[in-house]
Motif scaffolding. Sequence first.
Motif, PDB file in Angstrom:
ATOM      1  N   THR A 154     -20.054  -3.884  58.222  1.00  0.00           N
ATOM      2  CA  THR A 154     -19.819  -4.787  57.094  1.00  0.00           C
ATOM      3  C   THR A 154     -21.055  -4.861  56.207  1.00  0.00           C
ATOM      4  OG1 THR A 154     -20.324  -6.571  58.608  1.00  0.00           O
ATOM      5  CG2 THR A 154     -18.025  -6.278  58.025  1.00  0.00           C
ATOM      6  N   GLY A 155     -22.247  -4.815  56.818  1.00  0.00           N
ATOM      7  CA  GLY A 155     -23.478  -4.868  56.038  1.00  0.00           C
ATOM      8  C   GLY A 155     -23.592  -3.689  55.087  1.00  0.00           C
ATOM      9  N   ALA A 156     -23.291  -2.481  55.582  1.00  0.00           N
ATOM     10  CA  ALA A 156     -23.386  -1.287  54.738  1.00  0.00           C
ATOM     11  C   ALA A 156     -22.352  -1.334  53.618  1.00  0.00           C
ATOM     12  CB  ALA A 156     -23.186  -0.039  55.591  1.00  0.00           C
TER      13      ALA A 156
ATOM     14  N   LEU B 208     -23.811  -6.342  46.714  1.00  0.00           N
ATOM     15  CA  LEU B 208     -24.968  -7.214  46.858  1.00  0.00           C
ATOM     16  C   LEU B 208     -26.117  -6.720  45.991  1.00  0.00           C
ATOM     17  CD1 LEU B 208     -25.368  -9.704  48.661  1.00  0.00           C
ATOM     18  CD2 LEU B 208     -26.694  -8.275  50.198  1.00  0.00           C
ATOM     19  N   MET B 209     -26.253  -5.366  45.937  1.00  0.00           N
ATOM     20  CA  MET B 209     -27.339  -4.794  45.155  1.00  0.00           C
ATOM     21  C   MET B 209     -27.125  -5.077  43.669  1.00  0.00           C
ATOM     22  SD  MET B 209     -28.637  -0.922  45.366  1.00  0.00           S
ATOM     23  CE  MET B 209     -29.613  -0.232  44.075  1.00  0.00           C
TER      24      MET B 209
ATOM     25  N   LEU C 246     -30.820   1.261  58.762  1.00  0.00           N
ATOM     26  CA  LEU C 246     -31.775   0.174  58.972  1.00  0.00           C
ATOM     27  C   LEU C 246     -31.139  -0.967  59.758  1.00  0.00           C
ATOM     28  CD1 LEU C 246     -33.519  -0.003  55.478  1.00  0.00           C
ATOM     29  CD2 LEU C 246     -34.537   0.740  57.629  1.00  0.00           C
ATOM     30  N   LEU C 247     -29.888  -1.312  59.392  1.00  0.00           N
ATOM     31  CA  LEU C 247     -29.203  -2.392  60.094  1.00  0.00           C
ATOM     32  C   LEU C 247     -28.954  -2.014  61.551  1.00  0.00           C
ATOM     33  CD1 LEU C 247     -26.609  -3.573  57.433  1.00  0.00           C
ATOM     34  CD2 LEU C 247     -28.694  -4.725  58.150  1.00  0.00           C
TER      35      LEU C 247
ATOM     36  N   SER D 208     -26.802   3.113  50.578  1.00  0.00           N
ATOM     37  CA  SER D 208     -25.960   2.381  51.525  1.00  0.00           C
ATOM     38  C   SER D 208     -26.085   2.970  52.926  1.00  0.00           C
ATOM     39  CB  SER D 208     -24.496   2.436  51.094  1.00  0.00           C
ATOM     40  OG  SER D 208     -24.304   1.625  49.976  1.00  0.00           O
ATOM     41  N   ALA D 209     -26.080   4.297  52.983  1.00  0.00           N
ATOM     42  CA  ALA D 209     -26.212   4.945  54.286  1.00  0.00           C
ATOM     43  C   ALA D 209     -27.552   4.597  54.923  1.00  0.00           C
ATOM     44  CB  ALA D 209     -26.073   6.458  54.122  1.00  0.00           C
TER      45      ALA D 209
END
Lengths: 163, 297
Positions: free
Chosen positions: A140-142, A148-149, A110-111, A104-105
Amino acid sequence: MSDAVAVERWPVWFCLLAALLLSIMPLPELAEPFRPDWVALTLIYWALAFPRVFGLLTAWLSGLLLDVAQGTLLGQHALALSVMIYFPLRFHLRLRVFPIWQLSATVMALLALYQFILFWINGTAGVATDLMDYWGSVITGALLWPPLMLFFNGVRQQMTATR
Amino acid sequence: MRSLGARTLALVLLSVIAMVVDHRENHLDAVRRAIATAIYPLQVIVALPAEAFGWARESGISRSDLQRENNRLKAERLAIRAKLQQMAALESENARLRLMLQTTTRVGDRVRVAEIMAVDANPYRHDIVIDKGRRHGAYEGQAIIDATGVVGQIMHVGPFSSEAMLISDPDHALPVEVNRNGLRTIAVGTGEYDRLDLPFLPNNADIRPGDLLVTSGLGGAFPAGYPVGEVGEVTPNPAESFATIRARPATALNQVREVLLIWPGEPEPQADGSDDDSAAAADPASEAATGAETADE
Protein backbone atom coordinates in the motif's frame (compact mmCIF):
# COMPACT_ATOMS: atom_id res chain seq x y z
CA MET A 1 17.10 24.92 -3.93
CA SER A 2 17.63 21.80 -1.93
CA ASP A 3 20.66 23.20 -0.24
CA ALA A 4 18.89 26.29 0.98
CA VAL A 5 19.24 26.43 4.73
CA ALA A 6 16.45 28.93 5.28
CA VAL A 7 13.64 26.51 4.51
CA GLU A 8 10.35 27.09 6.25
CA ARG A 9 10.21 24.12 8.59
CA TRP A 10 6.77 24.20 10.06
CA PRO A 11 4.89 22.83 6.98
CA VAL A 12 7.09 19.74 7.15
CA TRP A 13 6.57 19.37 10.89
CA PHE A 14 2.88 19.65 10.19
CA CYS A 15 3.08 16.89 7.54
CA LEU A 16 4.93 14.66 10.00
CA LEU A 17 2.36 15.33 12.70
CA ALA A 18 -0.43 14.40 10.29
CA ALA A 19 1.48 11.23 9.37
CA LEU A 20 1.80 10.34 13.05
CA LEU A 21 -1.93 10.91 13.54
CA LEU A 22 -2.72 8.65 10.58
CA SER A 23 -0.49 5.93 11.96
CA ILE A 24 -2.20 5.77 15.34
CA MET A 25 -5.73 6.25 14.06
CA PRO A 26 -7.90 3.23 14.87
CA LEU A 27 -8.70 1.15 11.78
CA PRO A 28 -11.00 -1.83 11.26
CA GLU A 29 -9.17 -5.05 12.02
CA LEU A 30 -9.22 -6.17 8.39
CA ALA A 31 -7.61 -2.95 7.15
CA GLU A 32 -4.98 -2.94 9.90
CA PRO A 33 -2.27 -4.96 8.06
CA PHE A 34 -2.61 -2.62 5.05
CA ARG A 35 -2.09 0.61 6.95
CA PRO A 36 0.67 2.44 5.04
CA ASP A 37 3.76 3.59 6.91
CA TRP A 38 2.79 7.24 6.72
CA VAL A 39 5.71 8.49 8.78
CA ALA A 40 8.27 6.59 6.69
CA LEU A 41 6.77 7.86 3.42
CA THR A 42 6.72 11.46 4.64
CA LEU A 43 10.31 11.23 5.86
CA ILE A 44 11.51 9.79 2.54
CA TYR A 45 9.95 12.63 0.57
CA TRP A 46 11.39 15.41 2.72
CA ALA A 47 14.77 13.73 2.92
CA LEU A 48 14.88 13.77 -0.88
CA ALA A 49 13.67 17.34 -1.06
CA PHE A 50 15.77 18.95 1.68
CA PRO A 51 18.43 16.43 2.74
CA ARG A 52 20.36 19.02 4.71
CA VAL A 53 17.38 20.10 6.77
CA PHE A 54 15.25 17.02 7.39
CA GLY A 55 17.59 14.13 7.76
CA LEU A 56 18.65 11.55 10.26
CA LEU A 57 17.72 13.35 13.42
CA THR A 58 14.20 14.09 12.21
CA ALA A 59 13.76 10.42 11.33
CA TRP A 60 15.16 9.26 14.66
CA LEU A 61 12.96 11.55 16.73
CA SER A 62 9.86 10.63 14.71
CA GLY A 63 10.76 7.00 15.35
CA LEU A 64 10.83 7.59 19.11
CA LEU A 65 7.38 9.20 18.94
CA LEU A 66 6.10 6.21 16.95
CA ASP A 67 7.58 3.83 19.52
CA VAL A 68 5.72 5.46 22.36
CA ALA A 69 2.51 5.92 20.39
CA GLN A 70 2.40 2.26 19.35
CA GLY A 71 3.85 0.86 22.53
CA THR A 72 6.78 -0.87 20.86
CA LEU A 73 10.28 -1.20 22.28
CA LEU A 74 11.71 2.28 22.79
CA GLY A 75 14.13 2.72 19.86
CA GLN A 76 12.69 0.12 17.52
CA HIS A 77 11.04 2.44 14.99
CA ALA A 78 13.81 4.98 15.63
CA LEU A 79 16.44 2.48 14.50
CA ALA A 80 14.45 1.27 11.50
CA LEU A 81 13.72 4.80 10.31
CA SER A 82 17.31 6.00 10.74
CA VAL A 83 18.71 3.09 8.75
CA MET A 84 16.07 3.43 6.06
CA ILE A 85 16.48 7.21 5.69
CA TYR A 86 20.23 6.78 5.18
CA PHE A 87 19.68 5.66 1.58
CA PRO A 88 17.54 8.55 0.32
CA LEU A 89 19.93 10.94 2.07
CA ARG A 90 22.98 9.32 0.55
CA PHE A 91 21.57 8.99 -2.97
CA HIS A 92 19.18 11.92 -3.12
CA LEU A 93 20.82 13.43 -6.22
CA ARG A 94 20.38 10.20 -8.14
CA LEU A 95 16.91 9.41 -6.83
CA ARG A 96 15.53 12.86 -7.60
CA VAL A 97 15.90 12.37 -11.38
CA PHE A 98 14.16 8.98 -11.33
CA PRO A 99 10.83 8.76 -13.18
CA ILE A 100 7.96 8.40 -10.78
CA TRP A 101 7.38 4.65 -11.26
CA GLN A 102 11.05 3.94 -10.69
CA LEU A 103 10.95 6.06 -7.58
CA SER A 104 7.88 4.11 -6.41
CA ALA A 105 9.83 0.90 -6.79
CA THR A 106 12.69 2.41 -4.78
CA VAL A 107 10.25 3.50 -2.10
CA MET A 108 8.89 -0.03 -2.00
CA ALA A 109 12.39 -1.38 -1.44
CA LEU A 110 12.96 1.18 1.32
CA LEU A 111 9.68 0.28 3.01
CA ALA A 112 10.54 -3.40 2.76
CA LEU A 113 13.87 -2.66 4.44
CA TYR A 114 12.07 -0.67 7.13
CA GLN A 115 9.57 -3.45 7.82
CA PHE A 116 12.31 -6.05 7.75
CA ILE A 117 14.24 -4.21 10.46
CA LEU A 118 11.07 -3.98 12.57
CA PHE A 119 10.46 -7.70 12.02
CA TRP A 120 14.03 -8.51 12.90
CA ILE A 121 13.95 -6.53 16.13
CA ASN A 122 10.63 -8.14 17.06
CA GLY A 123 12.23 -11.52 16.53
CA THR A 124 15.26 -10.64 18.63
CA ALA A 125 13.10 -9.27 21.42
CA GLY A 126 10.98 -12.41 21.40
CA VAL A 127 7.77 -10.94 20.00
CA ALA A 128 6.22 -13.69 17.88
CA THR A 129 5.58 -12.50 14.33
CA ASP A 130 5.02 -13.81 10.84
CA LEU A 131 6.97 -12.22 8.01
CA MET A 132 4.02 -12.40 5.62
CA ASP A 133 2.06 -9.92 7.71
CA TYR A 134 4.57 -7.19 6.97
CA TRP A 135 3.95 -7.10 3.23
CA GLY A 136 0.59 -5.34 3.27
CA SER A 137 1.92 -1.98 4.37
CA VAL A 138 4.87 -2.18 1.93
CA ILE A 139 2.54 -2.64 -1.03
CA THR A 140 0.00 0.00 0.00
CA GLY A 141 2.90 2.35 0.75
CA ALA A 142 4.39 1.94 -2.74
CA LEU A 143 0.98 2.39 -4.37
CA LEU A 144 0.39 5.49 -2.30
CA TRP A 145 3.72 7.07 -3.20
CA PRO A 146 2.74 8.80 -6.52
CA PRO A 147 -0.33 10.66 -5.16
CA LEU A 148 1.49 11.46 -1.93
CA MET A 149 4.44 12.82 -3.89
CA LEU A 150 2.15 15.08 -5.94
CA PHE A 151 0.59 16.36 -2.72
CA PHE A 152 3.97 17.04 -1.11
CA ASN A 153 5.15 18.74 -4.32
CA GLY A 154 2.22 21.09 -3.89
CA VAL A 155 3.19 21.75 -0.29
CA ARG A 156 6.76 22.41 -1.32
CA GLN A 157 5.70 24.86 -4.01
CA GLN A 158 3.67 26.74 -1.44
CA MET A 159 6.69 26.80 0.84
CA THR A 160 8.99 28.24 -1.83
CA ALA A 161 6.32 30.67 -2.97
CA THR A 162 5.83 32.15 0.48
CA ARG A 163 9.51 32.31 1.23
CA MET B 1 27.63 14.71 3.66
CA ARG B 2 30.88 13.07 4.55
CA SER B 3 29.78 12.03 8.04
CA LEU B 4 26.38 10.67 7.04
CA GLY B 5 27.41 7.07 7.55
CA ALA B 6 29.00 7.81 10.89
CA ARG B 7 25.97 9.71 12.10
CA THR B 8 23.63 6.90 11.02
CA LEU B 9 25.82 4.45 12.87
CA ALA B 10 25.73 6.62 15.99
CA LEU B 11 21.93 6.82 15.95
CA VAL B 12 21.68 3.07 15.34
CA LEU B 13 23.89 2.43 18.35
CA LEU B 14 21.85 4.84 20.44
CA SER B 15 18.64 3.05 19.41
CA VAL B 16 20.11 -0.34 20.21
CA ILE B 17 21.19 0.83 23.65
CA ALA B 18 17.74 2.32 24.24
CA MET B 19 16.06 -0.91 23.20
CA VAL B 20 18.27 -3.12 25.33
CA VAL B 21 17.72 -0.93 28.38
CA ASP B 22 13.99 -0.73 27.69
CA HIS B 23 13.71 -4.47 27.16
CA ARG B 24 15.68 -5.57 30.23
CA GLU B 25 14.62 -3.06 32.82
CA ASN B 26 12.36 -0.10 33.26
CA HIS B 27 14.94 2.67 33.48
CA LEU B 28 13.47 4.42 30.46
CA ASP B 29 9.99 4.69 31.87
CA ALA B 30 10.53 8.37 32.65
CA VAL B 31 11.48 9.05 29.02
CA ARG B 32 8.53 7.03 27.77
CA ARG B 33 6.22 8.87 30.13
CA ALA B 34 7.50 12.28 28.98
CA ILE B 35 6.95 11.41 25.31
CA ALA B 36 3.57 9.87 26.12
CA THR B 37 2.50 13.15 27.71
CA ALA B 38 3.69 15.04 24.63
CA ILE B 39 1.66 12.89 22.23
CA TYR B 40 -1.40 12.62 24.46
CA PRO B 41 -3.17 15.43 22.51
CA LEU B 42 -2.62 13.45 19.31
CA GLN B 43 -4.32 10.43 20.81
CA VAL B 44 -7.23 12.58 21.88
CA ILE B 45 -7.55 14.01 18.37
CA VAL B 46 -7.41 10.55 16.85
CA ALA B 47 -10.16 9.33 19.17
CA LEU B 48 -12.39 12.31 18.32
CA PRO B 49 -14.09 10.99 15.12
CA ALA B 50 -15.19 7.78 16.82
CA GLU B 51 -16.46 9.74 19.81
CA ALA B 52 -18.27 12.24 17.58
CA PHE B 53 -19.86 9.36 15.70
CA GLY B 54 -21.00 7.77 18.93
CA TRP B 55 -22.40 11.08 20.14
CA ALA B 56 -24.22 11.68 16.85
CA ARG B 57 -25.73 8.22 16.94
CA GLU B 58 -26.83 8.66 20.52
CA SER B 59 -28.41 12.03 19.96
CA GLY B 60 -30.07 10.75 16.79
CA ILE B 61 -31.94 7.95 18.56
CA SER B 62 -35.67 8.34 18.29
CA ARG B 63 -37.90 8.85 21.29
CA SER B 64 -39.57 5.46 20.96
CA ASP B 65 -36.19 3.77 20.81
CA LEU B 66 -35.17 5.56 23.97
CA GLN B 67 -38.37 4.54 25.70
CA ARG B 68 -37.90 0.95 24.65
CA GLU B 69 -34.32 0.97 25.84
CA ASN B 70 -35.38 2.61 29.08
CA ASN B 71 -37.98 -0.09 29.68
CA ARG B 72 -35.50 -2.81 28.94
CA LEU B 73 -32.93 -1.26 31.28
CA LYS B 74 -35.53 -0.90 34.04
CA ALA B 75 -36.44 -4.56 33.73
CA GLU B 76 -32.80 -5.52 33.71
CA ARG B 77 -32.12 -3.35 36.76
CA LEU B 78 -34.98 -4.99 38.62
CA ALA B 79 -33.64 -8.43 37.85
CA ILE B 80 -30.14 -7.44 38.89
CA ARG B 81 -31.37 -5.87 42.12
CA ALA B 82 -33.19 -9.06 42.96
CA LYS B 83 -29.98 -10.98 42.40
CA LEU B 84 -28.08 -8.44 44.45
CA GLN B 85 -30.29 -9.08 47.49
CA GLN B 86 -29.33 -12.72 47.36
CA MET B 87 -25.76 -11.68 46.80
CA ALA B 88 -25.65 -9.72 50.06
CA ALA B 89 -26.87 -12.75 51.96
CA LEU B 90 -24.43 -15.01 50.15
CA GLU B 91 -21.56 -12.64 50.73
CA SER B 92 -22.09 -12.56 54.49
CA GLU B 93 -22.48 -16.32 54.52
CA ASN B 94 -19.27 -16.64 52.53
CA ALA B 95 -17.50 -14.33 54.96
CA ARG B 96 -18.70 -16.40 57.91
CA LEU B 97 -17.64 -19.67 56.33
CA ARG B 98 -14.25 -18.29 55.36
CA LEU B 99 -13.75 -16.97 58.87
CA MET B 100 -14.42 -20.45 60.15
CA LEU B 101 -11.80 -21.74 57.72
CA GLN B 102 -9.36 -19.09 58.96
CA THR B 103 -8.84 -17.59 55.53
CA THR B 104 -9.14 -14.10 54.21
CA THR B 105 -12.47 -12.70 53.15
CA ARG B 106 -13.24 -11.83 49.57
CA VAL B 107 -15.14 -8.63 49.05
CA GLY B 108 -16.03 -6.36 46.15
CA ASP B 109 -13.15 -4.58 44.52
CA ARG B 110 -13.10 -0.90 43.69
CA VAL B 111 -13.48 -0.36 39.96
CA ARG B 112 -13.38 2.61 37.65
CA VAL B 113 -14.50 2.91 34.04
CA ALA B 114 -11.84 3.70 31.43
CA GLU B 115 -12.24 4.20 27.71
CA ILE B 116 -10.04 2.68 25.04
CA MET B 117 -8.31 5.40 23.05
CA ALA B 118 -6.19 3.41 20.65
CA VAL B 119 -5.22 -0.10 19.69
CA ASP B 120 -1.76 -1.18 18.61
CA ALA B 121 -1.24 -1.25 14.87
CA ASN B 122 0.90 -4.37 15.05
CA PRO B 123 -1.13 -7.54 14.50
CA TYR B 124 1.15 -9.55 16.79
CA ARG B 125 0.88 -7.35 19.82
CA HIS B 126 -2.50 -6.95 21.36
CA ASP B 127 -2.04 -3.64 23.13
CA ILE B 128 -4.55 -0.95 23.91
CA VAL B 129 -4.24 2.58 25.22
CA ILE B 130 -6.78 3.66 27.83
CA ASP B 131 -7.63 7.12 29.07
CA LYS B 132 -6.74 6.63 32.74
CA GLY B 133 -3.22 7.15 34.06
CA ARG B 134 -1.24 7.88 37.18
CA ARG B 135 -3.51 10.86 37.82
CA HIS B 136 -6.42 8.47 38.31
CA GLY B 137 -4.49 6.03 40.45
CA ALA B 138 -3.68 3.45 37.78
CA TYR B 139 -0.53 1.42 38.37
CA GLU B 140 1.62 -1.00 36.43
CA GLY B 141 0.33 -4.56 36.52
CA GLN B 142 -3.21 -3.46 37.33
CA ALA B 143 -5.93 -5.82 36.13
CA ILE B 144 -8.48 -4.66 33.55
CA ILE B 145 -11.88 -6.29 33.12
CA ASP B 146 -15.11 -5.45 31.40
CA ALA B 147 -18.70 -6.42 32.05
CA THR B 148 -18.18 -9.98 30.85
CA GLY B 149 -14.68 -10.95 31.92
CA VAL B 150 -10.96 -10.27 32.14
CA VAL B 151 -9.53 -8.02 29.42
CA GLY B 152 -5.84 -7.59 30.27
CA GLN B 153 -3.38 -5.74 32.45
CA ILE B 154 -1.59 -2.40 32.43
CA MET B 155 2.01 -2.39 31.20
CA HIS B 156 3.00 1.29 31.19
CA VAL B 157 1.36 4.11 33.08
CA GLY B 158 1.45 7.67 31.78
CA PRO B 159 0.13 10.72 33.58
CA PHE B 160 -3.19 10.74 31.73
CA SER B 161 -3.23 7.47 29.82
CA SER B 162 -1.87 3.96 30.14
CA GLU B 163 -0.90 1.17 27.86
CA ALA B 164 -2.31 -2.27 28.52
CA MET B 165 -1.73 -5.76 27.19
CA LEU B 166 -4.73 -7.90 26.31
CA ILE B 167 -4.94 -11.49 27.55
CA SER B 168 -4.84 -12.61 23.89
CA ASP B 169 -1.34 -11.14 23.38
CA PRO B 170 1.12 -13.95 22.66
CA ASP B 171 3.30 -12.63 25.48
CA HIS B 172 0.53 -12.79 28.05
CA ALA B 173 0.03 -15.64 30.51
CA LEU B 174 -2.75 -15.68 33.07
CA PRO B 175 -3.14 -17.97 36.11
CA VAL B 176 -6.63 -19.48 35.90
CA GLU B 177 -8.64 -22.25 37.48
CA VAL B 178 -11.54 -24.34 36.27
CA ASN B 179 -14.58 -23.06 38.12
CA ARG B 180 -16.13 -26.54 38.34
CA ASN B 181 -13.33 -28.27 40.23
CA GLY B 182 -10.63 -25.71 41.02
CA LEU B 183 -8.08 -27.24 38.64
CA ARG B 184 -5.33 -24.67 38.29
CA THR B 185 -3.40 -23.90 35.12
CA ILE B 186 -2.11 -21.07 32.94
CA ALA B 187 -3.98 -19.50 30.02
CA VAL B 188 -1.61 -18.19 27.36
CA GLY B 189 -2.52 -15.68 24.64
CA THR B 190 -2.24 -16.78 21.03
CA GLY B 191 -2.34 -13.58 19.00
CA GLU B 192 -5.93 -14.32 18.00
CA TYR B 193 -8.63 -12.35 19.73
CA ASP B 194 -10.95 -15.31 20.14
CA ARG B 195 -8.51 -17.95 21.38
CA LEU B 196 -6.44 -18.76 24.46
CA ASP B 197 -4.31 -21.85 24.91
CA LEU B 198 -3.97 -23.98 28.05
CA PRO B 199 -0.66 -25.66 27.24
CA PHE B 200 0.28 -27.10 30.64
CA LEU B 201 -2.44 -29.64 31.41
CA PRO B 202 -1.75 -33.39 31.24
CA ASN B 203 -3.78 -35.64 28.98
CA ASN B 204 -5.81 -37.02 31.86
CA ALA B 205 -6.71 -33.65 33.40
CA ASP B 206 -10.32 -33.27 34.44
CA ILE B 207 -11.33 -30.56 32.00
CA ARG B 208 -14.21 -30.60 29.53
CA PRO B 209 -15.47 -28.36 26.73
CA GLY B 210 -17.81 -25.79 28.23
CA ASP B 211 -15.97 -25.50 31.55
CA LEU B 212 -15.76 -21.94 32.84
CA LEU B 213 -12.27 -20.60 33.52
CA VAL B 214 -11.89 -17.97 36.23
CA THR B 215 -8.84 -16.11 37.51
CA SER B 216 -7.19 -18.04 40.32
CA GLY B 217 -5.61 -15.02 41.97
CA LEU B 218 -2.25 -16.78 42.09
CA GLY B 219 0.53 -14.61 40.80
CA GLY B 220 -0.98 -11.59 42.46
CA ALA B 221 -1.73 -9.45 39.43
CA PHE B 222 -5.35 -10.48 38.98
CA PRO B 223 -7.88 -10.74 41.79
CA ALA B 224 -9.45 -14.18 42.03
CA GLY B 225 -12.83 -15.18 40.70
CA TYR B 226 -13.27 -13.13 37.53
CA PRO B 227 -14.37 -15.08 34.44
CA VAL B 228 -11.67 -15.50 31.81
CA GLY B 229 -13.25 -17.74 29.22
CA GLU B 230 -14.85 -21.00 28.33
CA VAL B 231 -13.00 -24.17 27.41
CA GLY B 232 -13.44 -24.96 23.73
CA GLU B 233 -11.92 -28.10 22.34
CA VAL B 234 -9.86 -30.55 24.38
CA THR B 235 -7.60 -32.77 22.29
CA PRO B 236 -5.49 -35.34 24.15
CA ASN B 237 -2.04 -35.94 22.64
CA PRO B 238 -1.15 -39.53 23.56
CA ALA B 239 2.34 -39.04 22.13
CA GLU B 240 3.12 -36.07 24.35
CA SER B 241 2.78 -35.23 27.99
CA PHE B 242 0.35 -32.33 27.58
CA ALA B 243 -3.04 -32.12 25.93
CA THR B 244 -3.97 -29.43 23.41
CA ILE B 245 -6.66 -27.34 25.03
CA ARG B 246 -8.19 -24.20 23.64
CA ALA B 247 -10.42 -21.68 25.32
CA ARG B 248 -12.54 -18.81 24.11
CA PRO B 249 -12.17 -15.53 26.05
CA ALA B 250 -15.33 -14.47 27.87
CA THR B 251 -14.96 -10.97 26.46
CA ALA B 252 -15.06 -10.04 22.78
CA LEU B 253 -11.56 -8.57 23.05
CA ASN B 254 -11.62 -6.81 19.68
CA GLN B 255 -14.95 -5.14 20.36
CA VAL B 256 -14.43 -3.63 23.79
CA ARG B 257 -14.75 0.14 24.01
CA GLU B 258 -15.04 0.62 27.74
CA VAL B 259 -13.15 -1.31 30.36
CA LEU B 260 -13.00 -1.35 34.16
CA LEU B 261 -9.81 -0.88 36.15
CA ILE B 262 -9.79 -2.90 39.36
CA TRP B 263 -8.19 -1.98 42.65
CA PRO B 264 -8.29 -5.36 44.37
CA GLY B 265 -9.15 -5.28 48.04
CA GLU B 266 -10.13 -1.63 48.05
CA PRO B 267 -13.87 -1.76 48.49
CA GLU B 268 -16.18 0.76 46.89
CA PRO B 269 -16.61 3.74 49.20
CA GLN B 270 -20.20 2.85 50.09
CA ALA B 271 -19.59 -0.88 50.50
CA ASP B 272 -18.87 -2.20 53.96
CA GLY B 273 -16.40 -4.95 53.10
CA SER B 274 -13.02 -4.94 54.69
CA ASP B 275 -9.93 -6.31 53.10
CA ASP B 276 -7.63 -7.94 50.69
CA ASP B 277 -7.97 -10.71 48.16
CA SER B 278 -5.43 -9.96 45.50
CA ALA B 279 -3.15 -12.80 46.46
CA ALA B 280 -4.49 -16.28 46.86
CA ALA B 281 -5.90 -17.23 50.20
CA ALA B 282 -3.35 -20.03 50.40
CA ASP B 283 -0.46 -17.59 50.25
CA PRO B 284 0.84 -17.41 53.81
CA ALA B 285 2.51 -14.04 53.39
CA SER B 286 -0.65 -12.28 52.32
CA GLU B 287 -2.61 -14.08 54.96
CA ALA B 288 -0.27 -12.89 57.65
CA ALA B 289 -0.47 -9.35 56.33
CA THR B 290 -4.26 -9.29 56.35
CA GLY B 291 -4.93 -11.59 59.27
CA ALA B 292 -5.28 -8.72 61.70
CA GLU B 293 -8.05 -7.15 59.64
CA THR B 294 -10.01 -10.34 59.14
CA ALA B 295 -9.93 -11.33 62.77
CA ASP B 296 -12.33 -8.61 63.82
CA GLU B 297 -14.82 -9.20 60.97
